[in-house]
Design an enzyme around this catalytic site. Sequence first.
Site, PDB file in Angstrom:
ATOM      1  N   SER A 125      -3.849 -11.277 -10.332  1.00  5.50           N
ATOM      2  CA  SER A 125      -4.411 -11.888 -11.540  1.00  5.50           C
ATOM      3  C   SER A 125      -4.935 -10.802 -12.483  1.00  5.50           C
ATOM      4  O   SER A 125      -4.891 -10.971 -13.707  1.00  5.50           O
ATOM      5  CB  SER A 125      -5.533 -12.862 -11.172  1.00  5.50           C
ATOM      6  OG  SER A 125      -6.666 -12.185 -10.673  1.00  5.50           O
TER       7      SER A 125
ATOM      8  N   ASP B  68       1.982  -3.524  -9.625  1.00  3.44           N
ATOM      9  CA  ASP B  68       1.602  -4.819 -10.196  1.00  3.44           C
ATOM     10  C   ASP B  68       1.997  -4.947 -11.667  1.00  3.44           C
ATOM     11  O   ASP B  68       2.733  -5.871 -12.028  1.00  3.44           O
ATOM     12  CB  ASP B  68       0.108  -5.087 -10.002  1.00  3.44           C
ATOM     13  CG  ASP B  68      -0.264  -5.196  -8.528  1.00  3.44           C
ATOM     14  OD1 ASP B  68       0.641  -5.151  -7.681  1.00  3.44           O
ATOM     15  OD2 ASP B  68      -1.463  -5.327  -8.232  1.00  3.44           O
TER      16      ASP B  68
ATOM     17  N   GLU C 265      -6.837   0.135 -15.273  1.00  4.99           N
ATOM     18  CA  GLU C 265      -7.491  -0.322 -14.031  1.00  4.99           C
ATOM     19  C   GLU C 265      -8.061   0.875 -13.251  1.00  4.99           C
ATOM     20  O   GLU C 265      -9.140   0.793 -12.689  1.00  4.99           O
ATOM     21  CB  GLU C 265      -6.511  -1.134 -13.174  1.00  4.99           C
ATOM     22  CG  GLU C 265      -7.195  -1.775 -11.988  1.00  4.99           C
ATOM     23  CD  GLU C 265      -6.649  -3.146 -11.591  1.00  4.99           C
ATOM     24  OE1 GLU C 265      -5.907  -3.770 -12.372  1.00  4.99           O
ATOM     25  OE2 GLU C 265      -6.989  -3.581 -10.478  1.00  4.99           O
TER      26      GLU C 265
ATOM     27  N   GLY D 258      -4.438 -11.629  -4.138  1.00  2.43           N
ATOM     28  CA  GLY D 258      -3.307 -10.746  -3.893  1.00  2.43           C
ATOM     29  C   GLY D 258      -2.084 -11.074  -4.727  1.00  2.43           C
ATOM     30  O   GLY D 258      -0.995 -10.555  -4.480  1.00  2.43           O
ATOM     31  N   LEU D 259      -2.242 -11.948  -5.728  1.00  3.76           N
ATOM     32  CA  LEU D 259      -1.098 -12.265  -6.605  1.00  3.76           C
ATOM     33  C   LEU D 259      -1.260 -11.587  -7.965  1.00  3.76           C
ATOM     34  O   LEU D 259      -0.567 -11.904  -8.913  1.00  3.76           O
ATOM     35  CB  LEU D 259      -0.961 -13.788  -6.775  1.00  3.76           C
ATOM     36  CG  LEU D 259      -0.784 -14.568  -5.463  1.00  3.76           C
ATOM     37  CD1 LEU D 259      -0.667 -16.056  -5.736  1.00  3.76           C
ATOM     38  CD2 LEU D 259       0.451 -14.076  -4.697  1.00  3.76           C
TER      39      LEU D 259
ATOM     40  N   HIS E  44       0.834  -1.207   0.000  1.00  2.00           N
ATOM     41  CA  HIS E  44       0.000   0.000   0.000  1.00  2.00           C
ATOM     42  C   HIS E  44       0.871   1.261   0.000  1.00  2.00           C
ATOM     43  O   HIS E  44       0.491   2.281   0.575  1.00  2.00           O
ATOM     44  CB  HIS E  44      -0.960   0.017   1.206  1.00  2.00           C
ATOM     45  CG  HIS E  44      -2.089  -0.974   1.056  1.00  2.00           C
ATOM     46  ND1 HIS E  44      -3.177  -0.737   0.272  1.00  2.00           N
ATOM     47  CD2 HIS E  44      -2.265  -2.216   1.578  1.00  2.00           C
ATOM     48  CE1 HIS E  44      -4.007  -1.784   0.327  1.00  2.00           C
ATOM     49  NE2 HIS E  44      -3.460  -2.700   1.106  1.00  2.00           N
TER      50      HIS E  44
HETATM   51  P1  ADP Z   1      -6.228  -9.915  -7.925  1.00  2.00           P
HETATM   52  O1  ADP Z   1      -5.666  -9.649  -6.566  1.00  2.00           O
HETATM   53  O2  ADP Z   1      -6.166 -11.363  -8.262  1.00  2.00           O
HETATM   54  O3  ADP Z   1      -5.656  -9.026  -8.968  1.00  2.00           O
HETATM   55  P2  ADP Z   1      -8.629  -8.441  -8.528  1.00  2.00           P
HETATM   56  O4  ADP Z   1      -9.940  -8.362  -7.837  1.00  2.00           O
HETATM   57  O5  ADP Z   1      -7.835  -7.201  -8.700  1.00  2.00           O
HETATM   58  O6  ADP Z   1      -7.784  -9.579  -7.789  1.00  2.00           O
HETATM   59  O7  ADP Z   1      -8.843  -9.035  -9.988  1.00  2.00           O
HETATM   60  C1  ADP Z   1      -9.541 -10.220 -10.196  1.00  2.00           C
HETATM   61  C2  ADP Z   1     -10.409 -10.095 -11.434  1.00  2.00           C
HETATM   62  O8  ADP Z   1      -9.572 -10.259 -12.623  1.00  2.00           O
HETATM   63  C3  ADP Z   1     -11.434 -11.199 -11.543  1.00  2.00           C
HETATM   64  O9  ADP Z   1     -12.603 -10.885 -10.826  1.00  2.00           O
HETATM   65  C4  ADP Z   1     -11.674 -11.255 -13.046  1.00  2.00           C
HETATM   66  O10 ADP Z   1     -12.537 -10.204 -13.446  1.00  2.00           O
HETATM   67  C5  ADP Z   1     -10.278 -10.972 -13.604  1.00  2.00           C
HETATM   68  N1  ADP Z   1      -9.609 -12.264 -13.839  1.00  2.00           N
HETATM   69  C6  ADP Z   1      -8.572 -12.786 -13.137  1.00  2.00           C
HETATM   70  N2  ADP Z   1      -8.215 -14.002 -13.617  1.00  2.00           N
HETATM   71  C7  ADP Z   1      -9.040 -14.263 -14.644  1.00  2.00           C
HETATM   72  C8  ADP Z   1      -9.180 -15.369 -15.559  1.00  2.00           C
HETATM   73  N3  ADP Z   1      -8.397 -16.456 -15.454  1.00  2.00           N
HETATM   74  N4  ADP Z   1     -10.124 -15.274 -16.513  1.00  2.00           N
HETATM   75  C9  ADP Z   1     -10.917 -14.188 -16.599  1.00  2.00           C
HETATM   76  N5  ADP Z   1     -10.841 -13.119 -15.772  1.00  2.00           N
HETATM   77  C10 ADP Z   1      -9.939 -13.154 -14.793  1.00  2.00           C
HETATM   78 MG    MG Z   2      -5.755  -6.889  -8.899  1.00  3.70          MG
END
Ligand code: ADP
Ligand code: MG
Length: 398
Positions: free
Chosen positions: A133, A178, A166, A130-131, A35
């Site tokens: 995605s 990130d 984002e 938290g990784l 943060h």
């Molecule tokens: P994170 O900490 O994993 O980044 P976020 O809430 O910021 O969590 O982002 C997660 C969002 O990213 C999911 O709700 C989805 O909308 C998108 N996402 C992540 N992985 C996938 C995937 N394999 N296929 C489609 N959308 C995904």
């Molecule tokens: Mg995220």
Amino acid sequence: MKNHARIRSSFEQHYGHPPEWIARAPGRINLLGEHVDYNDGWVLPAAIDRCARLAFSASTTSEIMLYAADLEANVRFDLNALDDKLDCDGNPLPGWALYPAGVAWVLRQNHLPISGLQAVLTSQIPIGSGLSSSAAIEVIFAVAWQALSPWQQTPMELAQICQRAENEYVGVQCGLMDPFSILHGVRDHALFFDTRTLDWEPVPLPAHVSLVVADSGVRRRLGGSAYNQRREACEQALRLLAKRLPGVHALRDVSLDDFREHEQALPPSLRPIAEHVVGECVRVLRAADLLKAEDAKGFGALMLEGHASLRDLYQVSSPELDTLVEIARELPGCLGARLTGAGFGGCTVNLVEAQTAETFIERLSSAYAQRTGGKADVWISRPVDGANLLLHGQRKPV
Ligand code: ADP
Ligand code: MG
């Protein structure tokens, strides 16, 4: 290669021809500096060996055809209708499609022309843990559109484009860490990154330690809204402190001494928020020096301090994350443990003597199950290189 073969065949099933390209974008862990990237601070993340993959080809229209294999969901949207956030049938874009659509929207705002796509997406990065995605998906699409276009941005520019997608399109006010980590990862190294100057430096991880990730299995609660609230609180604290401290443009400019002298200027709700950020910046600077000196023990102690600060001051931990850290710190060979990423659920990262890592994993998993009844997914994570492309089987940098 198994992963590539699978996504290739999924693409062929969908579109009736093989993909031109495959892009890979890793997830990331953050070793310290949580943060603080939206406070101009310093961070110490690493790209990790769980990746998103995108098989894709250019299409001759302005349409994006996308199959999200993990969700078994299709979407079609048009590059000329991104402002409305609607698919080709006029329905609101599903949440997951906002990430690629947001990247397309920023690229076009930046006058970087892009083409339509046929694509299949899949990812091994657990969602909402938290990784990162989400940033992996943004990066993979930025990289894909660049591969099909005459323009070329630096990896840092691509990271900024993803952050803006984002912030402005998805609506989460995240910082640059990130997408930066996902694009700049260096195998077996942490990345010491100054989010103000954008200077960065890979720092090797000592050979005798392993990074162990423990996923609490609890997905982030409150997600973007709590994140945005913390960010807003930082901005309020900054406004109040800056009135008394000339030359302060971000919380990263406030020293611990300055903070102690002027904390009374902050309402009680903002004091711990600012204190975390100020302390965390100091910790990262010390931690980077310790890592360079291969002092893994000293580094680990700062990770534990960082966790306590996120739990008690910034208040973004969860009972499950606290339990994982409490168990881990008592296990033999554990040098440090903390939540990683935004918090509110998700994963911890543990710094562990390499020769004890396997036993550590077993003992952490079983003690967590015993105490919480939940199942944690625990694995050794290796820092890897940043996002890259494959064209006809040949590896290409971004
Ligand atoms: P994170 O900490 O994993 O980044 P976020 O809430 O910021 O969590 O982002 C997660 C969002 O990213 C999911 O709700 C989805 O909308 C998108 N996402 C992540 N992985 C996938 C995937 N394999 N296929 C489609 N959308 C995904
Ligand atoms: Mg995220």
